[in-house]
Design a protein around this motif. Sequence first.
Motif, PDB file in Angstrom:
ATOM      1  N   ALA A 150       0.827  -1.202   0.000  1.00 54.98           N
ATOM      2  CA  ALA A 150       0.000   0.000   0.000  1.00 54.98           C
ATOM      3  C   ALA A 150       0.864   1.255   0.000  1.00 54.98           C
ATOM      4  N   ASP A 151       0.262   2.358  -0.462  1.00 52.30           N
ATOM      5  CA  ASP A 151       0.983   3.633  -0.509  1.00 52.30           C
ATOM      6  C   ASP A 151       1.403   4.100   0.879  1.00 52.30           C
ATOM      7  N   ASP A 152       0.636   3.703   1.920  1.00 52.43           N
ATOM      8  CA  ASP A 152       0.963   4.158   3.272  1.00 52.43           C
ATOM      9  C   ASP A 152       1.943   3.224   3.983  1.00 52.43           C
ATOM     10  N   GLY A 153       2.513   2.262   3.258  1.00 50.61           N
ATOM     11  CA  GLY A 153       3.538   1.392   3.835  1.00 50.61           C
ATOM     12  C   GLY A 153       3.043   0.051   4.325  1.00 50.61           C
ATOM     13  N   ARG A 154       1.722  -0.163   4.342  1.00 50.29           N
ATOM     14  CA  ARG A 154       1.208  -1.457   4.794  1.00 50.29           C
ATOM     15  C   ARG A 154       1.464  -2.535   3.740  1.00 50.29           C
ATOM     16  N   ILE A 155       1.710  -3.747   4.214  1.00 48.78           N
ATOM     17  CA  ILE A 155       1.948  -4.898   3.334  1.00 48.78           C
ATOM     18  C   ILE A 155       0.938  -5.962   3.710  1.00 48.78           C
ATOM     19  N   LYS A 156       0.176  -6.442   2.706  1.00 49.59           N
ATOM     20  CA  LYS A 156      -0.909  -7.377   3.005  1.00 49.59           C
ATOM     21  C   LYS A 156      -0.919  -8.527   1.996  1.00 49.59           C
ATOM     22  N   LEU A 157      -1.349  -9.695   2.489  1.00 53.11           N
ATOM     23  CA  LEU A 157      -1.494 -10.891   1.664  1.00 53.11           C
ATOM     24  C   LEU A 157      -2.951 -10.990   1.233  1.00 53.11           C
ATOM     25  N   SER A 158      -3.167 -11.261  -0.064  1.00 54.12           N
ATOM     26  CA  SER A 158      -4.531 -11.279  -0.597  1.00 54.12           C
ATOM     27  C   SER A 158      -4.790 -12.558  -1.361  1.00 54.12           C
ATOM     28  N   ASP A 159      -6.003 -12.647  -1.898  1.00 57.83           N
ATOM     29  CA  ASP A 159      -6.438 -13.687  -2.833  1.00 57.83           C
ATOM     30  C   ASP A 159      -6.379 -15.076  -2.214  1.00 57.83           C
ATOM     31  N   PHE A 160      -7.385 -15.362  -1.360  1.00 56.27           N
ATOM     32  CA  PHE A 160      -7.511 -16.690  -0.769  1.00 56.27           C
ATOM     33  C   PHE A 160      -8.465 -17.558  -1.569  1.00 56.27           C
ATOM     34  N   GLY A 161      -8.580 -17.316  -2.907  1.00 48.75           N
ATOM     35  CA  GLY A 161      -9.512 -18.050  -3.758  1.00 48.75           C
ATOM     36  C   GLY A 161      -9.205 -19.529  -3.853  1.00 48.75           C
ATOM     37  N   LEU A 162      -7.910 -19.911  -3.628  1.00 49.69           N
ATOM     38  CA  LEU A 162      -7.554 -21.332  -3.686  1.00 49.69           C
ATOM     39  C   LEU A 162      -7.378 -21.932  -2.308  1.00 49.69           C
ATOM     40  N   ALA A 163      -7.719 -21.145  -1.257  1.00 51.60           N
ATOM     41  CA  ALA A 163      -7.466 -21.604   0.104  1.00 51.60           C
ATOM     42  C   ALA A 163      -8.346 -22.802   0.446  1.00 51.60           C
ATOM     43  N   ARG A 164      -7.790 -23.669   1.280  1.00 54.26           N
ATOM     44  CA  ARG A 164      -8.522 -24.830   1.782  1.00 54.26           C
ATOM     45  C   ARG A 164      -8.183 -25.007   3.254  1.00 54.26           C
ATOM     46  N   GLY A 165      -9.017 -25.789   3.937  1.00 53.91           N
ATOM     47  CA  GLY A 165      -8.710 -26.122   5.312  1.00 53.91           C
ATOM     48  C   GLY A 165      -7.409 -26.899   5.387  1.00 53.91           C
ATOM     49  N   ALA A 166      -6.571 -26.578   6.369  1.00 58.22           N
ATOM     50  CA  ALA A 166      -5.260 -27.230   6.479  1.00 58.22           C
ATOM     51  C   ALA A 166      -5.393 -28.485   7.315  1.00 58.22           C
ATOM     52  N   SER A 167      -5.958 -29.522   6.748  1.00 58.12           N
ATOM     53  CA  SER A 167      -5.946 -30.825   7.385  1.00 58.12           C
ATOM     54  C   SER A 167      -4.533 -31.376   7.258  1.00 58.12           C
ATOM     55  N   ALA A 168      -4.336 -32.581   7.730  1.00 58.42           N
ATOM     56  CA  ALA A 168      -2.978 -33.124   7.659  1.00 58.42           C
ATOM     57  C   ALA A 168      -2.456 -33.108   6.241  1.00 58.42           C
ATOM     58  N   ASN A 169      -3.298 -33.475   5.282  1.00 56.59           N
ATOM     59  CA  ASN A 169      -2.942 -33.382   3.867  1.00 56.59           C
ATOM     60  C   ASN A 169      -4.180 -32.949   3.121  1.00 56.59           C
ATOM     61  N   THR A 170      -4.054 -31.964   2.262  1.00 53.12           N
ATOM     62  CA  THR A 170      -5.180 -31.487   1.469  1.00 53.12           C
ATOM     63  C   THR A 170      -4.956 -31.901   0.034  1.00 53.12           C
ATOM     64  N   ALA A 171      -5.694 -32.900  -0.426  1.00 56.40           N
ATOM     65  CA  ALA A 171      -5.540 -33.375  -1.801  1.00 56.40           C
ATOM     66  C   ALA A 171      -6.397 -32.555  -2.725  1.00 56.40           C
ATOM     67  N   THR A 172      -5.846 -32.171  -3.863  1.00 55.16           N
ATOM     68  CA  THR A 172      -6.602 -31.355  -4.798  1.00 55.16           C
ATOM     69  C   THR A 172      -7.570 -32.191  -5.583  1.00 55.16           C
ATOM     70  N   GLY A 173      -7.171 -33.364  -6.064  1.00 56.70           N
ATOM     71  CA  GLY A 173      -8.038 -34.186  -6.862  1.00 56.70           C
ATOM     72  C   GLY A 173      -8.340 -33.610  -8.221  1.00 56.70           C
ATOM     73  N   GLN A 174      -7.868 -32.375  -8.521  1.00 58.27           N
ATOM     74  CA  GLN A 174      -8.111 -31.723  -9.789  1.00 58.27           C
ATOM     75  C   GLN A 174      -6.769 -31.445 -10.424  1.00 58.27           C
ATOM     76  N   ALA A 175      -6.803 -30.656 -11.502  1.00 62.49           N
ATOM     77  CA  ALA A 175      -5.535 -30.198 -12.064  1.00 62.49           C
ATOM     78  C   ALA A 175      -4.819 -29.372 -11.015  1.00 62.49           C
ATOM     79  N   LEU A 176      -3.483 -29.319 -11.100  1.00 62.07           N
ATOM     80  CA  LEU A 176      -2.722 -28.579 -10.105  1.00 62.07           C
ATOM     81  C   LEU A 176      -3.131 -27.128 -10.118  1.00 62.07           C
ATOM     82  N   LEU A 177      -3.333 -26.586  -8.895  1.00 62.18           N
ATOM     83  CA  LEU A 177      -3.754 -25.205  -8.773  1.00 62.18           C
ATOM     84  C   LEU A 177      -2.568 -24.340  -8.369  1.00 62.18           C
TER      85      LEU A 177
END
Length: 636
Positions: A150-177
């Motif tokens: 940001a212009d005011d110096g803040r740094i932020k992480l965005s775009d959780f569109g591919l986020a999933r619950g962090a179980s022990a292993n999260t299998a995609t089952g689809q094409a690699l994301l």
Amino acid sequence: MTTAPVDPMIGRLIDGRYQVRSRIARGGMATVYLATDLRLERRVALKIMHGHLADDNTFKTRFVQEARSAARLAHPNVVNVFDQGQDADMAYLVMEYLPGITLRDLLKDYRRLTAEQTVDIMDAVLSGLAAAHKAGIVHRDVKPENVLLADDGRIKLSDFGLARGASANTATGQALLGTIAYLSPELVTRGIADARSDIYAVGIMMYEMLTGEQPYVGEAPMQIAYQHANDSVPAPSSKNPAVPAEIDELVAWATSRDPDERPRDARELLDRLREVEPGIRASHLPITTQATMVLPDAAAMAAGATAETRVLGGPLVATTAHEASGVDDTVALSASADRRRRRGYWLFALVLLLTGLAAGTGWYFGAGPGSFATVPTTSTLTPEAATASLEDAGFVVEQASRTDPVVPEGQVADTDPPGGSQAQRGSTVTLFVSEGPQILDVADVVGKPVAEANELLAEFTLLDPVKQFDAEVPADSVIATLGADGKPLPATYPERGEVTLIVSVGRVPPVEGLPVGEAEAALKAAELTVEHAAPEFSNDVAMDNVITADWLSDPMRPGDVVRLTVSKGPDLVEVPNVVDKTWDEARKILGDAGFELDYSAIADVAPGAFVVSKTSPAAGETALRGSTVTVNFAGF
């Protein structure tokens, strides 16, 4: 000369609340616009899913997942998500607007960053990612495009569109994301991601920030994926010798091909980064010089200075043959000292003046009328408590009222400037007291298609519709509208009030007379549950066909039960032999077998004394239970 086409979204009002102003960015899944939230009077980033993806449930689910994932996080290094909804066929997210650039833009401009700059940015990224991992969320798409500066110096992480619950292993089952340049080896080889996959992407991103290039390149994505799975990421210092060894170690740890050899989550990597950070900064401090020693110049030597003459930043002291002229030198030095003293007084006075001005300016802007203060957050407080809080902070309060769909009547809805912002002490803050939700007329949508009903009721909160069978109302049309109390909607209703649509799915499939297998299939296709009553004889319905289909609920909805009664076919009974029996005996035997009796006419003579000569149907033949058997008597 051709002009670029105008985006049809510009100027559009979304969901009756968000006015689209301009386009910020466009991605493969959605377009982000700058918009104004007319209700709260603030700028927001409006993320609208592409129209051609609206019918794809996978993308819709992923889009809603982004809102749910980000909404679970409350962290200064994660972009806030304020709202999520759907306007007609458009799914949208409302996010915090951060004017500035992405880390990708920064790398394009500067190619590579210093170790200190990399540490600063990664500290913020790992802080946000650590909050996500603690909440059980795997980001799965960490890359420079998703790091906002940001212009005011803040740094932020965005775009959780591919986020999933962090179980022990999260299998995609689809094409690699995710982006192929940042995919971890386990995602490439097994399609499995957990928090350590995010760490791998962070390590690749650190390498790129320090060297100006990604570790693996290729003409095809599979070439890059192969290198991720089979090669080790080189040390950044092999490309940029200025990278300290501590950073090399961090990158090697984060990008280990074996997930078990990486940090288990972002918090562990962040703690290590902060441990080595002081050493990194200390090793890159500006070079300072020692005090300069002033040596005698050639002129001094020519004037007869002896080898004992020494100038070490102090006054020149010489034991020379000219000591006889010491008086003249003393007078000259005394005059010079007087001049220095007078100049010192003026400098001292100037310093006092500047100090006073600085102090006055500091008081004016720090504690005086020109100072700025944070406007207290007063939402949901009583007007009296809010006024006291604002006045204590040094503001003048002006009260106004407005409707609000959320804040109860009589409580503070908001302020202008809003709570949390900076405003000058002594300035006026408008305090908006809620009048409760605006009462709106309710459109009559009974019998209308669902899409049209959604548009007509857009100013209310539409809950998930309830499906119901109805023989009169066409499928996907509205049967009834219910309010939050479960009763039919009145003619007027509060803004944003909860509304449930009862939607027709058509009539219950008629299955009487069908073979039982066909009947069950038709009912299950309509999402109804089938159970069976005891089979019955039927003279009208063929064996194994449905006699009746009884509804066990009224009204009927998907999941309700239909009870089928299946035919056993006609109820045939063998006619008993009653020949040579008296009438009374024959009547009892045939009646017990389930037959009605008739007899050939005997004029005015009671049949009780006669003996049966034959029956029709004859003994041994079969007839329907309940049918009539005609009895003939001997002699007649």
